[in-house]
Each structure stands twice: as C-alpha cells, then as structure tokens.
Design an enzyme around this catalytic site. Structure first.
Site, PDB file in Angstrom:
ATOM      1  N   GLU A   1       0.821  -1.220   0.000  1.00 15.10           N
ATOM      2  CA  GLU A   1       0.000   0.000   0.000  1.00 15.10           C
ATOM      3  C   GLU A   1       0.850   1.263   0.000  1.00 15.10           C
ATOM      4  OE1 GLU A   1      -1.898  -0.257   3.808  1.00 15.10           O
ATOM      5  OE2 GLU A   1      -3.379  -1.690   3.130  1.00 15.10           O
ATOM      6  N   PRO A   2       1.732   1.433  -0.963  1.00  8.34           N
ATOM      7  CA  PRO A   2       2.546   2.652  -0.942  1.00  8.34           C
ATOM      8  C   PRO A   2       1.725   3.880  -1.333  1.00  8.34           C
ATOM      9  CG  PRO A   2       2.992   1.406  -2.933  1.00  8.34           C
ATOM     10  CD  PRO A   2       1.993   0.602  -2.142  1.00  8.34           C
ATOM     11  N   GLY A   3       1.985   4.985  -0.697  1.00  8.43           N
ATOM     12  CA  GLY A   3       1.355   6.240  -1.078  1.00  8.43           C
ATOM     13  C   GLY A   3       2.457   7.203  -1.502  1.00  8.43           C
ATOM     14  N   ARG A   4       3.214   7.625  -0.497  1.00  8.76           N
ATOM     15  CA  ARG A   4       4.258   8.629  -0.724  1.00  8.76           C
ATOM     16  C   ARG A   4       5.261   8.204  -1.806  1.00  8.76           C
ATOM     17  NH1 ARG A   4       5.772  11.948   3.757  1.00  8.76           N
ATOM     18  NH2 ARG A   4       4.877  10.301   5.029  1.00  8.76           N
TER      19      ARG A   4
ATOM     20  N   ARG B   1       2.686  20.231   5.817  1.00  8.31           N
ATOM     21  CA  ARG B   1       3.725  19.333   6.342  1.00  8.31           C
ATOM     22  C   ARG B   1       4.821  20.058   7.144  1.00  8.31           C
ATOM     23  NH1 ARG B   1       6.666  16.181   4.200  1.00  8.31           N
ATOM     24  NH2 ARG B   1       6.194  14.403   5.515  1.00  8.31           N
TER      25      ARG B   1
ATOM     26  N   TYR C   1       4.711  18.677  10.880  1.00  8.16           N
ATOM     27  CA  TYR C   1       5.731  17.665  11.215  1.00  8.16           C
ATOM     28  C   TYR C   1       7.145  18.239  11.197  1.00  8.16           C
ATOM     29  CZ  TYR C   1       1.906  14.894   9.112  1.00  8.16           C
ATOM     30  OH  TYR C   1       0.696  14.372   8.742  1.00  8.16           O
TER      31      TYR C   1
ATOM     32  N   CYS D   1      -2.519  33.940   9.143  1.00 13.44           N
ATOM     33  CA  CYS D   1      -2.314  34.606  10.434  1.00 13.44           C
ATOM     34  C   CYS D   1      -1.901  33.626  11.518  1.00 13.44           C
ATOM     35  CB  CYS D   1      -3.591  35.319  10.843  1.00 13.44           C
ATOM     36  SG  CYS D   1      -3.861  36.726   9.822  1.00 13.44           S
ATOM     37  N   GLU D   2      -0.779  33.000  11.362  1.00  9.65           N
ATOM     38  CA  GLU D   2      -0.217  32.107  12.379  1.00  9.65           C
ATOM     39  C   GLU D   2       1.293  32.182  12.240  1.00  9.65           C
ATOM     40  OE1 GLU D   2      -1.719  28.981  13.996  1.00  9.65           O
ATOM     41  OE2 GLU D   2      -3.695  28.998  13.041  1.00  9.65           O
TER      42      GLU D   2
ATOM     43  N   TYR E   1       0.539  13.944   0.340  1.00  7.19           N
ATOM     44  CA  TYR E   1       0.131  14.669   1.546  1.00  7.19           C
ATOM     45  C   TYR E   1       0.341  16.179   1.396  1.00  7.19           C
ATOM     46  CZ  TYR E   1       0.489   9.843   2.986  1.00  7.19           C
ATOM     47  OH  TYR E   1       0.343   8.474   3.029  1.00  7.19           O
TER      48      TYR E   1
HETATM   49  N1  LLP Z   1      -1.478   2.115   4.564  1.00  5.78           N
HETATM   50  C1  LLP Z   1      -1.979   2.603   5.703  1.00  5.78           C
HETATM   51  C2  LLP Z   1      -2.856   1.758   6.528  1.00  5.78           C
HETATM   52  C3  LLP Z   1      -1.662   3.906   6.100  1.00  5.78           C
HETATM   53  O1  LLP Z   1      -2.148   4.382   7.241  1.00  5.78           O
HETATM   54  C4  LLP Z   1      -0.830   4.700   5.268  1.00  5.78           C
HETATM   55  C5  LLP Z   1      -0.507   6.071   5.654  1.00  5.78           C
HETATM   56  C6  LLP Z   1      -0.345   4.142   4.087  1.00  5.78           C
HETATM   57  C7  LLP Z   1      -0.691   2.835   3.762  1.00  5.78           C
HETATM   58  C8  LLP Z   1       0.518   4.904   3.142  1.00  5.78           C
HETATM   59  O2  LLP Z   1       1.700   5.296   3.736  1.00  5.78           O
HETATM   60  P1  LLP Z   1       2.874   5.937   2.835  1.00  5.78           P
HETATM   61  O3  LLP Z   1       3.326   4.868   1.867  1.00  5.78           O
HETATM   62  O4  LLP Z   1       2.311   7.083   2.107  1.00  5.78           O
HETATM   63  O5  LLP Z   1       3.903   6.316   3.797  1.00  5.78           O
HETATM   64  N2  LLP Z   1       0.414  12.973   6.457  1.00  5.78           N
HETATM   65  C9  LLP Z   1       1.660  12.310   6.759  1.00  5.78           C
HETATM   66  C10 LLP Z   1       1.632  10.853   6.410  1.00  5.78           C
HETATM   67  C11 LLP Z   1       0.470  10.098   7.030  1.00  5.78           C
HETATM   68  C12 LLP Z   1       0.442   8.659   6.642  1.00  5.78           C
HETATM   69  C13 LLP Z   1      -0.807   8.009   7.091  1.00  5.78           C
HETATM   70  N3  LLP Z   1      -0.928   6.644   6.697  1.00  5.78           N
HETATM   71  C14 LLP Z   1       2.794  13.058   6.078  1.00  5.78           C
HETATM   72  O6  LLP Z   1       2.548  14.056   5.423  1.00  5.78           O
HETATM   73  O7  LLP Z   1       3.950  12.682   6.228  1.00  5.78           O
END
Ligand code: LLP
Length: 417
Positions: free
Chosen positions: A262-265, A301, A305, A344-345, A373
């Site tokens: 499940e890659p996102g980033r 971000r 973070y 305004c922060e 993100y």
């Molecule tokens: N699977 C699950 C169950 C997750 O909770 C997440 C991310 C992913 C997959 C995808 O993760 P990735 O491959 O993108 O790292 N907003 C934060 C990141 C929050 C991630 C939440 N869950 C940021 O900007 O760094």
C-alpha cells in the site's frame, strides 16, 4: 524533470499557487514496485490518502493498481476513477455503520478490521444484509518504525490495529462465523520509513501468526504489508525497493499468499511540486522573511511535522518595488530567510532559514516533493482557496483540478439570521 521554463509557463497559464504533478515519474515509481515484487502474485494498492485527485487515480488504474482507502468516500473515488472493486481495500479505525453497509454493498476485496467491536459490528451488518463479509485484520506488531511520532502506527500506544493475541482470537471467531470470511492479514507500522529492519521484523511476527492460524484451519489468501516507504526530501538514503521486496518475500517462503502493498508517498511524493509566487520581502535586524502566496493551508507538512521540503527559486526579469529614500533601511540584506505564507499564524511557514537571493515580487518559489500529503491535506483555512492542480502527461499540461472560487467557500453555508 520539469524545466525552469516550464514552471514559468505554467505559472503564467494557471496562476499560483499551483500543484504540478509529473505523471511520468508516477509511472516510473509504479513500475519500480511491480518489478520488485514480480516474483510473486501481488497487487499494488496505492494509498489514496497521499493524493486522491481523480486523474491521478485514473492514471494509476491504467497502470493496474488497486487502492487502499481509509474512508467510504475514498472507496467511491477509487471506483469512480475506474479502479476495479476486487482491488480495493478499506481500512481505518472508525468506520460507521453506514460506511460498513456501503462497503459491503460495493463488494470490494475486503474490509480491514481494527478492533473486536468493529468485527462484531461488521458481522451484525453482514447478517442483516444476508451477506458474507470478506475481512482482513490489521495487526499491530508493536515495533518501533523510527519515524515522526505523528506518523508512527505500529506501537502498542498507537490507536491502530490489534495485538497479535487478540488477532488470533478474532480469526478463530471469524472463521466460525457464517457472515465473516477471513481472507487477509494486514500490518502498517508508519510512514516516511527509512529503515528496512522494522518492516522485516513486523513481517516475521505476522508470518508467525499466519502459520499458527494455518494449524487452526484459518487459511488466508492475502498478506497486506502496508505502505510507509520514505522518500528523500533532502539527502536521506531511502530503502531500496528490491531489498525491501526480497526481505518480505524471504519471510513468506512456504506460504501461498498474494502480497498486497500500500505505498502512497513512494508513488506520488517526488512527482509533485508546488509553484508559488513571491509577494513581498521584509526584514528586521534579526530576521528576513520572504512572503509567498502559498501557505500552510496549501502545504501543512512543515508546520505539522517540521518537514523539510527543498525549495528552488526562479528569478524573473522583474523590477523591484521601489522604496523611497525616506523608508530605506541601512541593515544589509540577511542572506538567509524564512519562507512564509499569508496566514495569520506564526507557524505558517514553508521553509526556514534558507539561503536565498534577493527576491522580487512575482519571482517564483518552487517547493519540491509535495505530490504526497500536499494537496490532500490542504484546507480552506483563512477562507483561502484550495489550489489548482495540473498534470504533465507526455510533456503536455492538463488542468486536473480548478482553483476554488468564492462560491466554493460559501456554498454549503446556510444563512439563518
Ligand atoms: N497504509 C496505511 C494503513 C496507512 O495508514 C498509510 C498512511 C499508508 C498505507 C501509506 O503510507 P505511505 O506509503 O504514504 O507512507 N500525512 C503524513 C503521512 C500520514 C500517513 C498516514 N498513513 C505526512 O505528510 O507525512
């Protein structure tokens, strides 16, 4: 890689602030995952939360990806974009009754369960609908992913998943239920991970459970290894995908399971840039600020973070705002500045203490690696418009989201006085 000239052209054509995604990079990223896991049956279920623009999803569907969703609306987005239902999974700690009903009606691959109560709720709803719910259980392996605490998810103190012992009991229960069909097991220990070891350790723990379940006649079909692979925002060394896949595969020998990742980033992160324009410069004895038209509502971000995003500067042939002699300050220009937005922060910043040339109003600041993100976490705070988004496909630019207009800001509000 988009050229400076292209960014200038896009800023003039679509105005700023503007998200720009290079779809060729997305394609390369997907192909790298496919190649790494080619030795096994696998599905890349892109984590929609990273960037859920319909055109991004459509493009990923053409690349044979599935989707990992964390809300029923994400499930609907995925379906709308053409992702096959049998490649959609639905996770999240707080699914409501109507979310579960809809998910069962939509007949997606499986629902990832995150608690005993949720399992019982799904069973009851499935019974009412006279259906068998395909489920997977999210296991919390209690392993430190060594990332920012806000995006660490695999420790006992995090709200996600259930511990290994509870998971085992849940599988036994589900296996005996007429309305639950356990077909998968899931773990995800955090995001922006730069170390492989915690991922492999987690896989080992989960595989141990899978063997234990097999002995109890719980025969799973899918192992969902989560996402979390980090990208380089500066000079960080990232996890090599081949080593990652080999490490995971080595834990699975003897098991006939389809791998879901499940890659996102790692799919969209480095494909996105945020193009913004300089509004003003100002400085006092201690500090110089470069005020741009992008802010924390567009990219949260850094504020949330303390994330560092690379910034690049494009100076256009512009004349500076002329300051009359009376107002001229004798303090020499500091070479470093904070790049901040109009909100305004004091926490509204994009980058801190960076070396920058003297910027003129209208010069461009390009914020890199914001494909994940970035827009998906943006908001209308301070009644600001959400950005427009543009895709670059085969060197052509296409608007894939219009900038908000004033009506978008107020259209759901009801005047009652
Ligand atoms: N699977 C699950 C169950 C997750 O909770 C997440 C991310 C992913 C997959 C995808 O993760 P990735 O491959 O993108 O790292 N907003 C934060 C990141 C929050 C991630 C939440 N869950 C940021 O900007 O760094």
């Amino acid at each position: 890689m988009l050229t400076k000239e292209k960014f200038i052209e896009l800023s003039q054509k679509y105005s700023t602030p503007l998200y720009v995604y290079d779809f060729d990079i997305i394609k390369d990223n997907v192909n790298a995952f496919k190649k790494a896991f080619c030795a096994r049956k696998s599905i890349i279920c892109y984590a929609l939360k990273a960037n859920s623009n319909l055109s991004v999803l459509k493009y990923l569907s053409l690349l044979d990806c599935g989707c990992d969703c964390v809300s029923i609306n994400e499930v609907k987005r995925a379906i709308l974009a053409g992702i096959p239902k049998y490649k959609i999974i639905y996770s999240g700690v707080g699914k409501s009754e109507s979310d579960i009903k809809e998910a069962l009606n939509l007949d997606i691959l499986f629902i990832n369960l995150e608690s005993i109560e949720e399992m019982l709720k799904v069973e009851q709803i499935a019974k009412d609908m006279n259906k068998e719910a395909r489920i997977s259980i999210r296991v919390n392996p209690n392993i430190d992913a060594k990332t920012h605490p806000y995006i660490s998810t695999g420790l006992k103190e995090n709200k996600f998943g259930v511990d290994l012992d509870s998971a085992k009991k849940m599988y036994i229960y589900a296996n005996n239920s007429k309305y639950l069909l356990p077909i998968g097991i899931h773990f995800h220990i955090g995001s922006q991970l730069l170390e492989l070891e915690p991922l492999i350790l987690s896989a080992k723990k989960v595989v141990e459970l899978i063997w234990g379940l097999l002995a109890l006649k719980v025969d799973l079909k899918f192992i969902d290894i989560g996402g979390g692979l980090g990208i380089s925002y500066g000079n960080e060394e990232i996890i090599d995908l081949y080593s990652y896949a080999q490490g995971i595969l080595s834990t699975l020998s003897g098991l006939d399971l389809t791998i879901i990742c499940e890659p996102g980033r790692r799919i969209v992160g480095n494909a996105g840039s945020l193009v913004s324009s300089v509004l003003y410069e100002k400085q006092n004895e201690n500090k110089r600020f470069c005020i741009i038209d992008a802010a924390m509502n567009d990219l949260i971000r850094p504020s949330l973070y303390s994330a560092n995003h690379r910034v690049e500067f494009i100076k256009l042939a512009l004349t500076n705002i002329e300051i009359p002699p009376l107002l001229l300050d004798s303090t020499p220009l500091h070479s470093r500045a904070d790049i901040v937005g109009p909100i305004c922060e004091s926490g509204d910043y994009i980058a801190k203490n960076v070396e920058i040339p003297r910027m003129n109003s209208g010069d461009l600041v390009i914020i890199r690696d914001v494909g994940a993100y970035g827009f998906s976490m943006s908001s209308n705070y301070n009644s600001r418009f959400k950005c427009a988004e543009v895709a670059i496909i085969d060197s052509k630019d296409r608007l894939i989201r219009k900038r908000d207009d004033f009506n978008d800001l107020i259209s759901n509000e009801i005047e009652f006085l």
